[in-house]
Write a protein that holds these residues in place. Structure first.
Motif, PDB file in Angstrom:
ATOM      1  N   ILE A   1      -8.159   3.643 -13.964  1.00 35.25           N
ATOM      2  CA  ILE A   1      -7.618   2.693 -12.970  1.00 35.25           C
ATOM      3  C   ILE A   1      -6.212   3.098 -12.543  1.00 35.25           C
ATOM      4  O   ILE A   1      -5.901   3.172 -11.347  1.00 35.25           O
ATOM      5  CB  ILE A   1      -7.613   1.263 -13.555  1.00 35.25           C
ATOM      6  CG1 ILE A   1      -9.035   0.730 -13.671  1.00 35.25           C
ATOM      7  CG2 ILE A   1      -6.757   0.336 -12.698  1.00 35.25           C
ATOM      8  CD1 ILE A   1      -9.121  -0.536 -14.482  1.00 35.25           C
ATOM      9  N   PHE A   2      -5.344   3.358 -13.519  1.00 37.72           N
ATOM     10  CA  PHE A   2      -3.960   3.693 -13.190  1.00 37.72           C
ATOM     11  C   PHE A   2      -3.863   5.044 -12.483  1.00 37.72           C
ATOM     12  O   PHE A   2      -3.016   5.231 -11.606  1.00 37.72           O
ATOM     13  CB  PHE A   2      -3.101   3.686 -14.453  1.00 37.72           C
ATOM     14  CG  PHE A   2      -2.940   2.321 -15.068  1.00 37.72           C
ATOM     15  CD1 PHE A   2      -2.547   1.243 -14.294  1.00 37.72           C
ATOM     16  CD2 PHE A   2      -3.188   2.109 -16.420  1.00 37.72           C
ATOM     17  CE1 PHE A   2      -2.405  -0.022 -14.835  1.00 37.72           C
ATOM     18  CE2 PHE A   2      -3.040   0.856 -16.982  1.00 37.72           C
ATOM     19  CZ  PHE A   2      -2.659  -0.218 -16.193  1.00 37.72           C
TER      20      PHE A   2
ATOM     21  N   GLU B   1      -2.110   6.121  -8.859  1.00 37.02           N
ATOM     22  CA  GLU B   1      -1.577   7.472  -9.022  1.00 37.02           C
ATOM     23  C   GLU B   1      -0.309   7.472  -9.882  1.00 37.02           C
ATOM     24  O   GLU B   1       0.713   8.062  -9.552  1.00 37.02           O
ATOM     25  CB  GLU B   1      -1.328   8.128  -7.661  1.00 37.02           C
ATOM     26  CG  GLU B   1      -2.622   8.377  -6.902  1.00 37.02           C
ATOM     27  CD  GLU B   1      -2.455   9.281  -5.693  1.00 37.02           C
ATOM     28  OE1 GLU B   1      -3.453   9.553  -5.039  1.00 37.02           O
ATOM     29  OE2 GLU B   1      -1.312   9.701  -5.423  1.00 37.02           O
ATOM     30  N   VAL B   2      -0.399   6.744 -11.000  1.00 34.72           N
ATOM     31  CA  VAL B   2       0.692   6.667 -11.967  1.00 34.72           C
ATOM     32  C   VAL B   2       0.796   8.021 -12.671  1.00 34.72           C
ATOM     33  O   VAL B   2      -0.193   8.552 -13.177  1.00 34.72           O
ATOM     34  CB  VAL B   2       0.434   5.544 -12.989  1.00 34.72           C
ATOM     35  CG1 VAL B   2       1.546   5.494 -14.022  1.00 34.72           C
ATOM     36  CG2 VAL B   2       0.297   4.201 -12.270  1.00 34.72           C
TER      37      VAL B   2
ATOM     38  N   PRO C   1       9.415   1.661 -22.554  1.00 34.20           N
ATOM     39  CA  PRO C   1       9.527   3.007 -23.142  1.00 34.20           C
ATOM     40  C   PRO C   1       8.760   4.090 -22.386  1.00 34.20           C
ATOM     41  O   PRO C   1       9.057   5.275 -22.574  1.00 34.20           O
ATOM     42  CB  PRO C   1       8.944   2.813 -24.555  1.00 34.20           C
ATOM     43  CG  PRO C   1       9.037   1.351 -24.826  1.00 34.20           C
ATOM     44  CD  PRO C   1       8.818   0.698 -23.501  1.00 34.20           C
ATOM     45  N   VAL C   2       7.778   3.727 -21.539  1.00 21.99           N
ATOM     46  CA  VAL C   2       6.964   4.751 -20.879  1.00 21.99           C
ATOM     47  C   VAL C   2       7.203   4.834 -19.376  1.00 21.99           C
ATOM     48  O   VAL C   2       6.588   5.664 -18.698  1.00 21.99           O
ATOM     49  CB  VAL C   2       5.456   4.514 -21.147  1.00 21.99           C
ATOM     50  CG1 VAL C   2       5.154   4.639 -22.618  1.00 21.99           C
ATOM     51  CG2 VAL C   2       4.994   3.179 -20.586  1.00 21.99           C
ATOM     52  N   VAL C   3       8.092   4.014 -18.849  1.00 27.75           N
ATOM     53  CA  VAL C   3       8.371   4.041 -17.407  1.00 27.75           C
ATOM     54  C   VAL C   3       8.966   5.392 -17.021  1.00 27.75           C
ATOM     55  O   VAL C   3       9.899   5.881 -17.655  1.00 27.75           O
ATOM     56  CB  VAL C   3       9.340   2.909 -17.006  1.00 27.75           C
ATOM     57  CG1 VAL C   3       9.841   3.099 -15.578  1.00 27.75           C
ATOM     58  CG2 VAL C   3       8.651   1.557 -17.151  1.00 27.75           C
TER      59      VAL C   3
ATOM     60  N   LEU D   1       6.517   0.493 -11.429  1.00 27.36           N
ATOM     61  CA  LEU D   1       5.845  -0.786 -11.631  1.00 27.36           C
ATOM     62  C   LEU D   1       5.009  -1.166 -10.416  1.00 27.36           C
ATOM     63  O   LEU D   1       3.933  -1.772 -10.554  1.00 27.36           O
ATOM     64  CB  LEU D   1       6.875  -1.875 -11.936  1.00 27.36           C
ATOM     65  CG  LEU D   1       7.550  -1.771 -13.301  1.00 27.36           C
ATOM     66  CD1 LEU D   1       8.714  -2.739 -13.405  1.00 27.36           C
ATOM     67  CD2 LEU D   1       6.540  -2.030 -14.422  1.00 27.36           C
ATOM     68  N   ALA D   2       5.483  -0.806  -9.224  1.00 30.26           N
ATOM     69  CA  ALA D   2       4.707  -1.087  -8.014  1.00 30.26           C
ATOM     70  C   ALA D   2       3.367  -0.364  -8.057  1.00 30.26           C
ATOM     71  O   ALA D   2       2.333  -0.917  -7.680  1.00 30.26           O
ATOM     72  CB  ALA D   2       5.498  -0.671  -6.769  1.00 30.26           C
ATOM     73  N   GLN D   3       3.379   0.877  -8.536  1.00 32.18           N
ATOM     74  CA  GLN D   3       2.139   1.646  -8.645  1.00 32.18           C
ATOM     75  C   GLN D   3       1.197   1.022  -9.680  1.00 32.18           C
ATOM     76  O   GLN D   3      -0.009   0.927  -9.450  1.00 32.18           O
ATOM     77  CB  GLN D   3       2.463   3.097  -9.029  1.00 32.18           C
ATOM     78  CG  GLN D   3       3.162   3.873  -7.929  1.00 32.18           C
ATOM     79  CD  GLN D   3       3.624   5.237  -8.404  1.00 32.18           C
ATOM     80  OE1 GLN D   3       4.253   5.359  -9.452  1.00 32.18           O
ATOM     81  NE2 GLN D   3       3.321   6.263  -7.644  1.00 32.18           N
ATOM     82  N   VAL D   4       1.769   0.605 -10.812  1.00 38.43           N
ATOM     83  CA  VAL D   4       0.970  -0.016 -11.865  1.00 38.43           C
ATOM     84  C   VAL D   4       0.368  -1.334 -11.368  1.00 38.43           C
ATOM     85  O   VAL D   4      -0.830  -1.604 -11.567  1.00 38.43           O
ATOM     86  CB  VAL D   4       1.829  -0.262 -13.119  1.00 38.43           C
ATOM     87  CG1 VAL D   4       1.070  -1.100 -14.151  1.00 38.43           C
ATOM     88  CG2 VAL D   4       2.255   1.067 -13.732  1.00 38.43           C
TER      89      VAL D   4
END
Length: 322
Positions: free
Chosen positions: A167-168, A173-174, A205-207, A215-218
């Motif tokens: 999904i991500f 495209e995370v 921690p993973v951003v 966050l917008a992509q997520v």
């Protein structure tokens, strides 16, 4: 290399709606271009698949005569509050994937034009309790249709690591989608992930890169999954040849490359994705029921993007039923 999605501010994929009722609630994207593309007949029958604030619908009605008719679809119950007092309008409070079913229920076999603005309304993003925006701390909901049962928090709590990764990666495209999926699975039994605040804190921690863009992509990926946006679009596209009269127009505004690719391929070839066994040396003509009007998508003008920055990702494609 995969084509990158356009990720607007705060996960918005539209931006043609504004958070106040009245004249400022809805500033429709590519309004003049849409109306011109529909080539409206005064006594015709038209469909606005995404009524929202009613901006496109209002302009369609202005171009219709007294016996013309407009079917307005919207799965968000809030949209019904924007309906005009006009006997020519039939409101259908459902997702546009049920287009043919409800036209038949209203004894309407064929229409002259269908418009779909696939953007998500800013009004929805500006309602904290809807859970769409990273600006607020509320429940991770993200349902456009409140009658649905799947929420974004359910996706985080129940999907496998492999499914979250897919999904991500595909919908947002995370960049580190695999790490993100693993982190969610590891954390969800230890810390709550029911609210936006809890989710953002867990992701720190993973951003990667710009936190707002990340966050917008997520959030875009979760929203697309919760609302089955691509599945709904495919259902709509497949029904268009069945509900449009010969010569009728399909006018569709997309806001990210996943949507645009589906529309482009379907109008051009009658399929969603190129067939895997296509032989590049074989001249095999595909069958399509469409005459493509826009060889390249119509984009907002510089003036429109300056007036409404959230419109910058919009692409308009038009096809005519053969």
């Amino acid at each position: 290399m995969a084509k990158k999605n356009h990720i607007p501010d705060e996960g918005l994929s539209a931006g043609d709606h504004f958070p106040h009722r009245g004249n400022d609630y809805h500033v429709p994207v590519l309004l003049k271009e849409c109306i011109n593309a529909l080539s409206i007949q005064r006594e015709g029958v038209y469909v606005d698949c995404t009524f929202g604030g009613g901006g496109h619908s209002s302009e369609i009605l202005r171009n219709l005569g007294p016996t013309g008719k407009l079917f307005a679809f919207d799965q968000d119950a809030d949209a019904q509050r924007n309906l005009p007092d006009d006997d020519r309008v039939v409101f259908v409070p459902h997702n546009f994937r049920h287009l043919q079913r409800f036209l038949r229920l209203h004894r309407q076999d064929a229409v002259h034009g269908v418009l779909a603005d696939l953007g998500v309304s800013s009004f929805q993003f500006d309602e904290p309790q809807r859970g769409f925006s990273i600006r607020f701390d509320s429940e991770l909901d993200m349902r456009m249709d409140q009658r649905g049962t799947l929420k974004a928090s359910d996706v985080l709590a129940s999907y496998t690591e492999q499914k979250l990764h897919k999904i991500f990666e595909q919908y947002g495209e995370v960049t580190n989608s695999k790490t993100l999926a693993r982190t969610i699975v590891e954390l969800r039994g230890k810390v709550p992930l029911n609210t936006i605040g809890q989710f953002k804190a867990a992701l720190q921690p993973v951003v990667k890169g710009n936190p707002n863009k990340y966050l917008a992509q997520v959030f875009q990926a979760l929203r697309i999954e919760v609302n089955d946006e691509l599945g709904s679009l495919k259902d709509l596209l497949q029904q268009l040849p069945l509900v449009l009269r010969p010569g009728g127009r399909a006018v569709i505004i997309t806001f990210h490359s996943l949507e645009d690719r589906l529309v482009k391929n379907y109008f051009r070839d009658g399929i969603f994705e190129p067939e895997e066994d296509d032989n590049p040396f074989e001249n095999k003509k595909k069958h399509s029921m469409w005459k493509v009007i826009t060889k390249k998508p119509i984009l907002p003008s510089d003036a429109e993007m300056k007036r409404n920055p959230r419109a910058r990702s919009a692409k308009l494609r038009v096809a005519e039923r053969i």
